[in-house]
Write a protein that holds these residues in place. Structure first.
Motif, PDB file in Angstrom:
ATOM      1  N   LYS A  82     -31.247  84.352  53.061  1.00 43.11           N
ATOM      2  CA  LYS A  82     -31.595  84.171  54.721  1.00 43.11           C
ATOM      3  C   LYS A  82     -32.389  82.658  54.528  1.00 43.11           C
ATOM      4  O   LYS A  82     -32.924  82.358  55.796  1.00 43.11           O
ATOM      5  N   ALA A  83     -33.228  82.403  53.398  1.00 37.42           N
ATOM      6  CA  ALA A  83     -34.059  81.264  53.385  1.00 37.42           C
ATOM      7  C   ALA A  83     -33.032  80.142  53.464  1.00 37.42           C
ATOM      8  O   ALA A  83     -33.507  79.143  54.248  1.00 37.42           O
ATOM      9  N   SER A  84     -32.151  80.169  53.140  1.00 35.30           N
ATOM     10  CA  SER A  84     -31.096  79.160  53.078  1.00 35.30           C
ATOM     11  C   SER A  84     -30.518  78.951  54.589  1.00 35.30           C
ATOM     12  O   SER A  84     -30.149  77.861  55.091  1.00 35.30           O
ATOM     13  N   ALA A  85     -30.143  80.011  55.117  1.00 33.59           N
ATOM     14  CA  ALA A  85     -29.771  80.137  56.456  1.00 33.59           C
ATOM     15  C   ALA A  85     -30.808  79.468  57.511  1.00 33.59           C
ATOM     16  O   ALA A  85     -30.297  79.083  58.562  1.00 33.59           O
ATOM     17  N   LYS A  86     -31.902  79.715  57.305  1.00 32.64           N
ATOM     18  CA  LYS A  86     -32.982  78.886  58.223  1.00 32.64           C
ATOM     19  C   LYS A  86     -33.090  77.328  57.790  1.00 32.64           C
ATOM     20  O   LYS A  86     -33.625  76.410  58.811  1.00 32.64           O
ATOM     21  N   ARG A  87     -32.651  76.947  56.679  1.00 32.04           N
ATOM     22  CA  ARG A  87     -32.734  75.460  56.398  1.00 32.04           C
ATOM     23  C   ARG A  87     -31.456  74.593  56.682  1.00 32.04           C
ATOM     24  O   ARG A  87     -31.514  73.442  56.858  1.00 32.04           O
ATOM     25  N   PHE A  88     -30.423  75.264  56.801  1.00 39.13           N
ATOM     26  CA  PHE A  88     -29.059  74.393  57.137  1.00 39.13           C
ATOM     27  C   PHE A  88     -28.351  75.158  58.082  1.00 39.13           C
ATOM     28  O   PHE A  88     -28.605  76.169  58.607  1.00 39.13           O
ATOM     29  N   ARG A  89     -27.568  74.246  59.025  1.00 36.19           N
ATOM     30  CA  ARG A  89     -26.937  74.639  59.835  1.00 36.19           C
ATOM     31  C   ARG A  89     -25.531  73.711  59.955  1.00 36.19           C
ATOM     32  O   ARG A  89     -25.445  72.868  59.232  1.00 36.19           O
ATOM     33  N   VAL A  90     -24.540  74.011  61.055  1.00 33.25           N
ATOM     34  CA  VAL A  90     -23.316  73.523  60.744  1.00 33.25           C
ATOM     35  C   VAL A  90     -23.283  72.724  62.049  1.00 33.25           C
ATOM     36  O   VAL A  90     -23.340  73.230  63.153  1.00 33.25           O
ATOM     37  N   THR A  91     -22.528  71.504  62.180  1.00 33.11           N
ATOM     38  CA  THR A  91     -22.387  70.567  63.439  1.00 33.11           C
ATOM     39  C   THR A  91     -21.061  71.274  63.965  1.00 33.11           C
ATOM     40  O   THR A  91     -20.276  72.106  63.408  1.00 33.11           O
ATOM     41  N   GLY A  92     -20.713  70.645  65.092  1.00 32.20           N
ATOM     42  CA  GLY A  92     -19.422  71.056  65.728  1.00 32.20           C
ATOM     43  C   GLY A  92     -18.285  70.521  64.966  1.00 32.20           C
ATOM     44  O   GLY A  92     -17.003  71.374  64.968  1.00 32.20           O
ATOM     45  N   THR A  93     -18.292  69.642  63.997  1.00 26.40           N
ATOM     46  CA  THR A  93     -17.118  69.343  63.228  1.00 26.40           C
ATOM     47  C   THR A  93     -16.982  69.918  61.874  1.00 26.40           C
ATOM     48  O   THR A  93     -16.262  69.470  61.169  1.00 26.40           O
ATOM     49  N   GLY A  94     -18.108  70.780  61.722  1.00 24.72           N
ATOM     50  CA  GLY A  94     -18.100  71.634  60.415  1.00 24.72           C
ATOM     51  C   GLY A  94     -18.837  70.880  59.349  1.00 24.72           C
ATOM     52  O   GLY A  94     -18.662  71.398  57.964  1.00 24.72           O
ATOM     53  N   LYS A  95     -19.741  69.928  59.526  1.00 19.30           N
ATOM     54  CA  LYS A  95     -20.532  69.289  58.554  1.00 19.30           C
ATOM     55  C   LYS A  95     -21.941  69.993  58.381  1.00 19.30           C
ATOM     56  O   LYS A  95     -22.393  70.651  59.361  1.00 19.30           O
ATOM     57  N   ILE A  96     -22.479  70.288  57.154  1.00 21.14           N
ATOM     58  CA  ILE A  96     -23.567  70.860  57.013  1.00 21.14           C
ATOM     59  C   ILE A  96     -24.590  69.788  56.932  1.00 21.14           C
ATOM     60  O   ILE A  96     -24.539  68.786  56.335  1.00 21.14           O
ATOM     61  N   VAL A  97     -25.878  70.089  57.844  1.00 20.84           N
ATOM     62  CA  VAL A  97     -26.935  69.192  57.912  1.00 20.84           C
ATOM     63  C   VAL A  97     -28.216  70.052  57.834  1.00 20.84           C
ATOM     64  O   VAL A  97     -28.205  71.318  57.691  1.00 20.84           O
ATOM     65  N   ARG A  98     -29.102  69.291  57.303  1.00 18.93           N
ATOM     66  CA  ARG A  98     -30.625  69.765  56.803  1.00 18.93           C
ATOM     67  C   ARG A  98     -31.789  68.639  57.438  1.00 18.93           C
ATOM     68  O   ARG A  98     -31.097  67.711  57.961  1.00 18.93           O
ATOM     69  N   ARG A  99     -32.789  68.999  57.300  1.00 20.40           N
ATOM     70  CA  ARG A  99     -33.783  68.196  57.748  1.00 20.40           C
ATOM     71  C   ARG A  99     -34.328  67.655  56.822  1.00 20.40           C
ATOM     72  O   ARG A  99     -34.187  67.643  55.279  1.00 20.40           O
ATOM     73  N   ARG A 100     -35.085  66.292  56.785  1.00 20.77           N
ATOM     74  CA  ARG A 100     -35.497  65.322  55.821  1.00 20.77           C
ATOM     75  C   ARG A 100     -36.937  65.782  55.379  1.00 20.77           C
ATOM     76  O   ARG A 100     -37.541  66.302  56.027  1.00 20.77           O
ATOM     77  N   ALA A 101     -37.162  65.530  54.305  1.00 20.06           N
ATOM     78  CA  ALA A 101     -38.533  65.969  53.698  1.00 20.06           C
ATOM     79  C   ALA A 101     -39.357  65.050  53.796  1.00 20.06           C
ATOM     80  O   ALA A 101     -39.178  63.898  54.270  1.00 20.06           O
ATOM     81  N   GLY A 102     -40.790  65.553  53.972  1.00 19.52           N
ATOM     82  CA  GLY A 102     -41.844  64.553  54.323  1.00 19.52           C
ATOM     83  C   GLY A 102     -42.336  64.555  55.679  1.00 19.52           C
ATOM     84  O   GLY A 102     -43.130  63.671  55.925  1.00 19.52           O
ATOM     85  N   LYS A 103     -42.008  65.460  56.645  1.00 16.18           N
ATOM     86  CA  LYS A 103     -42.556  65.380  58.115  1.00 16.18           C
ATOM     87  C   LYS A 103     -43.530  66.726  58.427  1.00 16.18           C
ATOM     88  O   LYS A 103     -43.502  66.926  59.245  1.00 16.18           O
ATOM     89  N   GLN A 104     -43.957  67.192  57.143  1.00 11.54           N
ATOM     90  CA  GLN A 104     -44.900  68.420  57.441  1.00 11.54           C
ATOM     91  C   GLN A 104     -46.448  67.869  57.509  1.00 11.54           C
ATOM     92  O   GLN A 104     -47.142  68.572  58.309  1.00 11.54           O
TER      93      GLN A 104
END
Length: 145
Positions: A82-104
Motif C-alpha cells: 500500500k505504501a508503493s501504491a500511494k507513491r506510483f501511478r500509471v499513465t494512460g499509455t501504461g508508463k509508471i510515474v513517480r514524484r521527484r524528491a526534494g520538494k517537501q
C-alpha cells in the motif's frame, strides 16, 4: 432443592415429524421439528433434555466422510504494497510515474525554477520496473514502454 420441580424441561419440546432436505449431490439430511408445549421446565440436575435427536446425514452412493472446506481453486491472492501504491501511478499509455524528491521542505533556499521542476512527475527508470511491479501486482502496466 433437587426434588422440587420448577420447570419440566423434557416436555417443552416434542418431536413431530422430521424434515428431509435433498441437495444437488443426493445427500439427504433429516432434521426433527419440535412443537412447543406450555408446561414448565424441570431444572433439577438429575434430568436431561430429551427429544433432541442427532443430525443424520445419509448418502445413497458413498460412505459418510469428514467435512472439508476447500477454496474455489483460484490460488494465492497477491497483496498490494500500500505504501508503493500511494507513491506510483500509471499513465494512460501504461508508463509508471513517480514524484521527484526534494520538494517537501527547505524550499526557501531553492529558486522558483528548481521548485517548478521538482513539482513535475517523472517516469520510473527501467531498472526499477521489476521492483515496482513486484510491489504492485495488479498494476495495469504496459511492459513494452
Amino acid at each position: 432443592m433437587a426434588s422440587s420441580s420448577f420447570f419440566n424441561c423434557t416436555s417443552l419440546l416434542t418431536p413431530i415429524k422430521p424434515i428431509r432436505i435433498t441437495s444437488c449431490c443426493h445427500t439427504t439430511v433429516c432434521l426433527p421439528q419440535f412443537a412447543k408445549k406450555s408446561t414448565p421446565l424441570n431444572l433439577s440436575s438429575s434430568h436431561s433434555i430429551s427429544g433432541f435427536s442427532p443430525l443424520i446425514v445419509s448418502s445413497p452412493n458413498r460412505k459418510p466422510q469428514s467435512l472439508t472446506i476447500v477454496s474455489a481453486g483460484k490460488g494465492y491472492k497477491m497483496k498490494t504494497h500500500k505504501a508503493s501504491a500511494k507513491r506510483f501511478r500509471v499513465t494512460g499509455t501504461g508508463k509508471i510515474v513517480r514524484r521527484r524528491a526534494g520538494k517537501q521542505h527547505l524550499l526557501r533556499k531553492k529558486n522558483a525554477k528548481r521548485r517548478t521542476r521538482l513539482s513535475k512527475t517523472i517516469q520510473v527508470d527501467r531498472s526499477d520496473y521489476n521492483n515496482v511491479i513486484g510491489a504492485l501486482p495488479y498494476l495495469k502496466v504496459n511492459r513494452a514502454n
